[in-house]
Structures are given as C-alpha cells and as structure tokens.
Enzyme design. Structure first.
Site, short mmCIF file in Angstrom:
data_model
loop_
_atom_site.label_atom_id
_atom_site.label_comp_id
_atom_site.label_asym_id
_atom_site.label_seq_id
_atom_site.Cartn_x
_atom_site.Cartn_y
_atom_site.Cartn_z
N HIS A 1 21.20 -6.47 -0.08
CA HIS A 1 21.87 -7.69 -0.56
C HIS A 1 21.20 -8.17 -1.86
O HIS A 1 21.89 -8.53 -2.82
CB HIS A 1 21.78 -8.78 0.51
CG HIS A 1 22.29 -10.12 0.06
ND1 HIS A 1 23.62 -10.36 -0.24
CD2 HIS A 1 21.63 -11.30 -0.15
CE1 HIS A 1 23.76 -11.63 -0.61
NE2 HIS A 1 22.58 -12.22 -0.57
N GLU B 1 28.85 -15.35 4.22
CA GLU B 1 27.63 -14.54 4.27
C GLU B 1 27.36 -14.20 5.72
O GLU B 1 27.20 -15.09 6.56
CB GLU B 1 26.44 -15.28 3.64
CG GLU B 1 26.54 -15.33 2.11
CD GLU B 1 25.27 -15.80 1.41
OE1 GLU B 1 24.39 -16.40 2.09
OE2 GLU B 1 25.16 -15.57 0.20
N THR C 1 27.84 -24.52 7.24
CA THR C 1 27.23 -23.29 7.77
C THR C 1 27.65 -23.22 9.23
O THR C 1 27.51 -24.21 9.95
CB THR C 1 25.68 -23.35 7.67
OG1 THR C 1 25.32 -23.62 6.31
CG2 THR C 1 25.05 -22.05 8.12
N ARG D 1 30.57 -19.42 -4.67
CA ARG D 1 29.83 -18.62 -5.67
C ARG D 1 29.89 -19.22 -7.07
O ARG D 1 28.90 -19.16 -7.81
CB ARG D 1 30.38 -17.20 -5.71
CG ARG D 1 30.28 -16.45 -4.39
CD ARG D 1 28.84 -16.23 -3.99
NE ARG D 1 28.75 -15.47 -2.75
CZ ARG D 1 27.67 -15.43 -1.98
NH1 ARG D 1 26.58 -16.13 -2.33
NH2 ARG D 1 27.64 -14.73 -0.88
N LYS E 1 26.05 -24.24 -1.23
CA LYS E 1 25.75 -23.80 0.13
C LYS E 1 25.85 -24.92 1.17
O LYS E 1 25.95 -24.64 2.36
CB LYS E 1 24.31 -23.27 0.19
CG LYS E 1 24.04 -22.07 -0.70
CD LYS E 1 24.53 -20.80 -0.05
CE LYS E 1 24.03 -19.59 -0.82
NZ LYS E 1 24.43 -18.35 -0.14
N GLN F 1 27.59 -22.16 -7.07
CA GLN F 1 26.21 -21.70 -6.83
C GLN F 1 25.59 -21.08 -8.09
O GLN F 1 24.47 -21.41 -8.46
CB GLN F 1 26.24 -20.67 -5.70
CG GLN F 1 24.87 -20.10 -5.33
CD GLN F 1 25.00 -18.85 -4.45
OE1 GLN F 1 26.05 -18.56 -3.89
NE2 GLN F 1 23.92 -18.11 -4.34
N ASP G 1 26.87 -18.29 6.49
CA ASP G 1 26.41 -19.21 5.45
C ASP G 1 27.46 -19.21 4.33
O ASP G 1 27.30 -18.55 3.30
CB ASP G 1 25.03 -18.74 4.93
CG ASP G 1 24.49 -19.63 3.83
OD1 ASP G 1 24.86 -20.81 3.78
OD2 ASP G 1 23.71 -19.13 3.00
N GLU H 1 29.63 -9.08 -2.93
CA GLU H 1 29.11 -7.71 -3.00
C GLU H 1 30.23 -6.69 -2.78
O GLU H 1 30.32 -5.69 -3.50
CB GLU H 1 28.04 -7.50 -1.92
CG GLU H 1 26.80 -8.35 -2.10
CD GLU H 1 25.95 -8.33 -0.84
OE1 GLU H 1 25.21 -7.36 -0.64
OE2 GLU H 1 26.03 -9.29 -0.04
N GLU I 1 25.14 -13.38 8.55
CA GLU I 1 23.72 -13.58 8.82
C GLU I 1 23.49 -13.69 10.32
O GLU I 1 24.43 -13.91 11.10
CB GLU I 1 23.20 -14.87 8.15
CG GLU I 1 23.39 -14.91 6.65
CD GLU I 1 22.52 -15.97 5.97
OE1 GLU I 1 21.51 -16.41 6.57
OE2 GLU I 1 22.86 -16.35 4.84
N ASP J 1 17.00 -21.05 5.14
CA ASP J 1 17.71 -19.79 5.01
C ASP J 1 16.91 -18.82 4.15
O ASP J 1 16.50 -19.15 3.04
CB ASP J 1 19.11 -20.02 4.40
CG ASP J 1 20.01 -18.83 4.63
OD1 ASP J 1 19.75 -18.03 5.55
OD2 ASP J 1 20.99 -18.68 3.88
#
Ligand code: CA
Length: 439
Positions: A145, A210, A268, A248, A264, A251, A244, A384, A212, A138
């Site tokens: 971002h 996420e 996925t 948080r 993570k 992480q 993904d 975000e 992606e 990844d």
C-alpha cells in the site's frame, strides 16, 4: 499460547447453522459483540454462533455457568465491552472455554434446553458499537500500500525513508467510527486539481474505501508505561474488519505538511463481531520481513513475534451499486488479499504506540492501515486499484465501471481464516452505504 480444545477442528455445535459450510461463526470462533432487539431495547453482550446470538445477559442469569466463567459473563453482558476487555486473558478464556462446552454437540439435553432459551436469532437483532470508543489510531503498515500510494506522488522514491523502521500512524477521530450498516453522506471539502493555483469547495469527487482490520486494546496501561511486543498478546482483546473511508481529493490537498484530517474523519466503519485473539491463534504465521531488510530496532523486536506474529486472515471487498440492488444482486468483488503480507505485526504496532509512554485505555481501537497484497489486483483501495483514478474497474454482473465510489454504492468487507486441518472462523461483514452530499 498453546492451542487448546476450543481450537479442535473436529468439534461441532448442536446449533445447526454453525455447522454449515462457509459459516463464519463456528464453535471454534465465538466472536463477541453488543446488540439489542426491537422488543428488548437494552444493549447487552452477545456471542455469535451460526445465525444466532448467545445473549450473555440471559446466560448470566441462567444457571448454566458458575465460577470464573460466570463472573466474566456478567461483565461481558454489560452495554459495552470496555470493562470485559479490561479483565485480561484469563477471564476472557474462562468464558470462551465454558461457552464452547455449552454449545458443543456433546452437551446434555438439559444443557441444550437451558442454552436454547438464551439464543436470539441474528435476523431479530440490531448490532451496536461494541465499545464506548474513546481513542482511535490508524496505522500505515502495508509495504505494498505504501509503495502503491507513494508511486502516485513520488514515482522516483515511493517509500518514505522511515517505513521499514517504524509502524507509521496518526491519531484518528473516535466520534465518527460507526457500526456496520450505518450509512453516511458524501463529505464536502476543499480540493485543488493538478495545475490549478487555488482550491475549490464541494462534494468529494474521489471517494474511496480502505480495507483494514482493527484491533481492540485489552487491559489499560498507565502514562509512561510501554507494552513490549512480547507482552502485546495480553493487551490485545481481538480484531474486527474496518473500512477507513477516504476522500482522496480532500486528503491529498490538506495532508501537506500534517497528517490526514477531513479527508478521513467523516466516517470509519467497523464490523460488529470481535474475533478474539484466542480464536485467531491457529492462524498465526511468520512475519514476511526478509533477512536482507532492516531488522526491527530492539524495542520492536521479539523472536516469537517475528516467527508467528503475523495472521493469515483472508480478505475481500465487494461493491454493490444501486443497479445490483435493483437486480437483487449482492455485488461484485473488486479485490482479495490476506493480512499475512502486512509488513508490521499488531504487536509491533502496539509496542511502537506506547514506547514513548502513551497510555492505552481498554477498548481503544487501533487500525492496521490499508491492507494491500503484492499484486495490484490485491490492493486494498480504489486509488491503488485504478492507479489514482486513471483506469476504471469493471463490475461484471451489471456491466458498470468505477474509478471511485458513487452515491448509492455500498461497500462490503469480508474476512475469514480457513486452512486444511483447521476450523474456519470468520468476521462476517463490514458494510456501509454512500448517501449524497448534504450541501
Ligand atoms: Ca487508513
């Protein structure tokens, strides 16, 4: 690659559902995946057209194809697409060209009736993992971002010094990559809240998505061999949507000093229909890198890649809560952006991944990293969109709010390409539901 007859925006299919406005699976798209049905449990390759799947195993045993296209179809009909991906652009294109002709409105009545016998309604099919996935990497290639996330931890210097010099990445976990529609349990793990001297253990409190795209490697390479950006097109089979999922709180506690791990690796999700690099060709566009910014080092630079290596893929994320489901609502969109803003191209990602000699397998999955656009409303993750969970997003159709995901929430990613004078092509959906933690 030049555009050819398969990109003709005026071409139509005799499959009526492929002609509906906003159809993702048009005749110019022809994305490929793996499926089975409850009555025929054997996994095999298929091509999505409208609301139907062209069963490639049935097509290969009909007399509708011959020559190179038949050889390619037999390989694409296997229970995973790794071998088909290994064949390279000429066989991929041979199958695309002939399937396009078979599904075209100009096809004869006898052709139509032969091909109709190979169609399976999507509503009767179960989509499967398209490849036997051995490797997953990844990246972290969206400037916006990187700045949005960097600002949360380093307000004075959001961007790390390496960001504009290399497409940053980590090696991910292939075993927990799942197909769209697969639910997963909220992960448990360690986290440490601000100001606390020791961590606590428990269910993730800051579960995020996420947005992606993923891309699949075509022909494999040997240990020691690299793929320059000018050759990347021959080694990239196609793309899918990818979520993904990220814990948080886990992480941010574990990532110092190494990369993401439990934050993570619990799940996925990828979409089932791989949009080929040939289908995406009309939507190539210039890299957004400005002349005033650092220019790529020679091994990451190709003139053609800079002028047309980005892809204008429009993207959207929706959240569907249990209240939406109870009211039969499809959910609320929480962000929209385009992949054309991404700082590094997929060719540069592959070039960087292999420059030290790392070999690639056919069917390897490479994620682009979270795709965030220039404004906060275009960000590709909740951390975000809610500035680290300090604000809430409103879901207007139910009046609910979210800082992070709650149990029962379903996240739906959608992607498509659409432009005046070009045929619309789309990725369909990438969907996953959060179940309560097991512990
Ligand atoms: Ca990611």
């Amino acid at each position: 690659m030049a555009l050819d007859f398969t990109h003709d925006a005026s071409a139509s299919s005799w499959v009526a559902s492929a002609q509906q406005a906003d159809c993702d699976f048009t005749i110019q798209n022809l994305p490929i995946g793996i499926f089975d049905t409850p009555t025929e449990g054997r996994c095999r390759g298929g091509i999505a057209i409208g609301d139907q799947i062209l069963d490639l195993a049935r097509l290969a045993s009909s007399d509708a194809l011959n020559g190179a296209a038949l050889v390619a179809c037999n390989v694409a009909a296997l229970s995973s697409l790794n071998e088909f991906m290994s064949l390279g652009p000429m066989p991929w294109r041979a199958l695309r060209h002939e399937v396009f002709k078979l599904l075209h409105s100009d096809a004869s009545e006898s052709t139509r009736s032969r091909v109709k016998a190979c169609l399976v309604p999507m509503s009767e099919a179960r989509v499967k993992m398209p490849v036997d996935l051995r490797n997953y990497t990844d990246f972290f290639t969206s400037l916006y971002h990187a700045e949005n996330c960097g600002r949360l931890v380093r307000p004075d210097q959001p961007l790390t010094p390496n960001f504009k010099w290399m497409p940053i990445a980590y090696h991910g976990r292939a075993s927990s990559v799942v197909i769209s529609g697969t639910p997963f349990h909220r992960p448990v793990g360690q986290s440490r809240s601000a100001g606390s001297s020791h961590p606590t253990f428990g269910p993730c409190k800051r579960l995020d998505f996420e947005l992606e795209l993923g891309f699949f490697v075509g022909p494999a390479t040997q240990l020691g061999q690299n793929i320059p950006p000018s050759k990347a097109r021959e080694h990239i089979f196609g793309m899918c949507l990818m979520n993904d999922w990220s814990a948080r709180d886990h992480q941010f506690w574990e990532m110092d000093p190494l990369g993401p791990f439990l934050g993570k690796n619990f799940c996925t999700t990828i979409s089932p229909w791989i949009v080929t690099i040939d289908a995406l060709e009309p939507y190539r566009t210039a890299s957004p890198r400005q002349a005033s910014e650092p220019q790529p080092l020679a091994y990451l630079y190709d003139e053609g890649d800079q002028s047309e290596g980005s892809l204008d893929i429009q993207l959207e994320v929706a959240i569907q809560t249990l209240s939406h489901v109870a009211q039969k609502l499809s959910g609320d969109a929480v962000t929209r952006t385009s992949f054309r803003h991404q700082y590094w191209t997929i060719a540069q990602m592959l070039a960087h991944h292999t420059i030290g000699g790392c070999n690639m397998d056919s069917g390897d999955l490479l994620g682009t990293g979270t795709i965030s656009g220039p404004t906060q409303q275009e960000a590709g993750s909740l951390v975000e969109l809610t500035t680290g969970g300090t604000t809430q997003l409103s879901l207007p159709s139910t009046g609910e709010q979210r800082a992070f995901l709650e149990d029962g929430d379903t996240v739906v990613l959608r992607g498509w390409c659409q432009k005046e004078g070009l045929a619309r092509i789309g990725f369909g959906e990438c969907r996953g539901k959060v179940l309560p933690a097991r512990h």
